[in-house]
Design a protein around this motif. Structure first.
Motif, PDB file in Angstrom:
ATOM      1  N   SER A   1       0.831  -1.204   0.000  1.00  0.00           N
ATOM      2  CA  SER A   1       0.000   0.000   0.000  1.00  0.00           C
ATOM      3  C   SER A   1       0.863   1.250   0.000  1.00  0.00           C
ATOM      4  N   ASN A   2       1.946   1.233   0.786  1.00  0.00           N
ATOM      5  CA  ASN A   2       2.856   2.380   0.836  1.00  0.00           C
ATOM      6  C   ASN A   2       3.476   2.644  -0.534  1.00  0.00           C
ATOM      7  N   ALA A   3       3.884   1.571  -1.233  1.00  0.00           N
ATOM      8  CA  ALA A   3       4.489   1.733  -2.554  1.00  0.00           C
ATOM      9  C   ALA A   3       3.482   2.295  -3.550  1.00  0.00           C
ATOM     10  N   LEU A   4       2.237   1.836  -3.459  1.00  0.00           N
ATOM     11  CA  LEU A   4       1.207   2.324  -4.376  1.00  0.00           C
ATOM     12  C   LEU A   4       0.870   3.788  -4.115  1.00  0.00           C
ATOM     13  N   ARG A   5       0.877   4.198  -2.843  1.00  0.00           N
ATOM     14  CA  ARG A   5       0.496   5.573  -2.487  1.00  0.00           C
ATOM     15  C   ARG A   5       1.639   6.557  -2.663  1.00  0.00           C
ATOM     16  N   HIS A   6       2.833   6.145  -2.256  1.00  0.00           N
ATOM     17  CA  HIS A   6       3.933   7.095  -2.163  1.00  0.00           C
ATOM     18  C   HIS A   6       5.072   6.835  -3.145  1.00  0.00           C
ATOM     19  N   GLY A   7       5.121   5.649  -3.724  1.00  0.00           N
ATOM     20  CA  GLY A   7       6.181   5.336  -4.667  1.00  0.00           C
ATOM     21  C   GLY A   7       5.810   5.751  -6.079  1.00  0.00           C
ATOM     22  N   ALA A   8       6.516   5.195  -7.032  1.00  0.00           N
ATOM     23  CA  ALA A   8       6.252   5.482  -8.441  1.00  0.00           C
ATOM     24  C   ALA A   8       6.044   4.151  -9.174  1.00  0.00           C
ATOM     25  N   PRO A   9       5.098   4.106 -10.120  1.00  0.00           N
ATOM     26  CA  PRO A   9       4.843   2.851 -10.824  1.00  0.00           C
ATOM     27  C   PRO A   9       6.013   2.499 -11.739  1.00  0.00           C
TER      28      PRO A   9
END
Length: 328
Positions: free
Chosen positions: A246-254
């Motif tokens: 969830s953190n990667a989806l919200r705050h990271g980049a695809p």
């Protein structure tokens, strides 16, 4: 026996007059040497209105109890039980104990601690990180830690860690600044990433571009159930995977990608994205926004408490977090 002056590292007289963390290291090679330094530390604390916790091996706690008596303000904790298998959980428990003692009217909580650094490289690195991180994590905590290291039993990497992570050293001659102390952020940045052999094998599950978070969660849950591991451990691990994905989806980049490995007694999951990741070397050793948990920022903090090992990595392709949990 050393004569403690009831001064902290900044020279402020009186333990109760100071609210922050003091982190001392003691190297000893006999019970007598341990008692000569640690017993006065305990007695001085009691005289200053502090509470005391002893978290060392049962043999060493017996020597200290014999030297200082049965004062109820001195609590004997099981050394192994006080230092949980996860450093972040240990940090949280010491913070809670210090807060309770402060609410009860004590000054500082004085802790004589003897960490079991474990037998594997990953375990030793976890506790090396702990010794550095607490200089930052406990900065505002009314806690005075005297970390003790038996030079007859500790391996050289442990003794080297002790030399570089304690701002002050103490022996029978007194306390002094430690010239070998290394800035904690710099020390953490120089630690190697432990190798996880499972990452060199074929994953049990690969999701290259996560878009359906709920479906992925169900799939990960099913793969974990197939391991036959303890239900509570697998539930904790799944929650950590949820938080980091969830953190990667919200705050990271695809794109966000996930790989899961399973083996008898071990589960490993790596979540990757194309973002910059965490720049803070102390990330996840406390809630990102302090005591205000309503502001969020708890994902990595929870993961560090729920998993045996959490590794953050960055390269030219982005950032990743590797979660590992094991059972007997």
């Amino acid at each position: 026996m050393v004569a403690w002056t009831r001064e902290d590292s900044d020279g402020a007289a009186g333990s109760a007059a100071v609210s922050g963390f003091v982190h001392d290291g003691l190297f000893f090679d006999s019970p007598d040497e341990l008692v000569a330094v640690a017993a006065p530390f305990i007695l001085d604390g009691l005289a200053a209105g502090d509470a005391v916790a002893i978290a060392v091996s049962s043999q060493n706690s017996g020597h200290l109890r014999k030297a200082v008596g049965d004062d109820p303000r001195v609590v004997i904790l099981d050394g192994g039980g006080s230092y949980h298998s996860r450093a972040a959980a240990t940090i949280a428990s010491w913070r809670r104990l210090a807060a309770r003692r402060a609410a009860e009217g004590f000054g500082r909580l004085r802790v004589i601690g003897e960490v079991d650094f474990g037998s594997t490289t990953a375990e030793q690195l976890e506790w090396q990180r702990y010794e550095a991180v607490i200089n930052h994590a406990f900065a505002a905590t009314p806690l005075w830690g005297l970390c003790v290291f038996d030079t007859r039993r500790c391996a050289e990497p442990v003794l080297s860690c002790a030399r570089h992570t304690h701002p002050q050293l103490v022996d029978a001659a007194g306390r002094r600044a430690n010239p070998a102390f290394v800035d904690p952020a710099r020390y953490l940045g120089a630690l190697p990433v432990p190798v996880e052999p499972l990452e060199a094998t074929a994953p049990r599950l690969v999701a290259e571009d996560v878009s359906d978070f709920v479906a992925l969660r169900h799939t990960v849950q099913a793969r974990l159930a197939e391991t036959g591991g303890p239900a509570d451990l697998l539930e904790d691990f799944l929650l950590a995977v949820d938080e980091m994905t969830s953190n990667a989806l919200r705050h990271g980049a695809p794109p966000v990608a996930l790989s899961l490995w399973t083996a008898p007694g071990t589960v490993v999951c790596t979540i990757r994205d194309a973002g910059a990741g965490w720049a803070d070397p102390f990330a996840g050793y406390g809630p990102a926004h302090g005591e205000d948990l309503s502001r969020g920022g708890m994902g990595l903090w929870l993961a560090r408490q729920l998993c045996d090992h959490v590794v953050l990595r960055r390269d030219e392709h982005g950032a990743s977090v590797r979660l590992t949990s094991r059972w007997a």
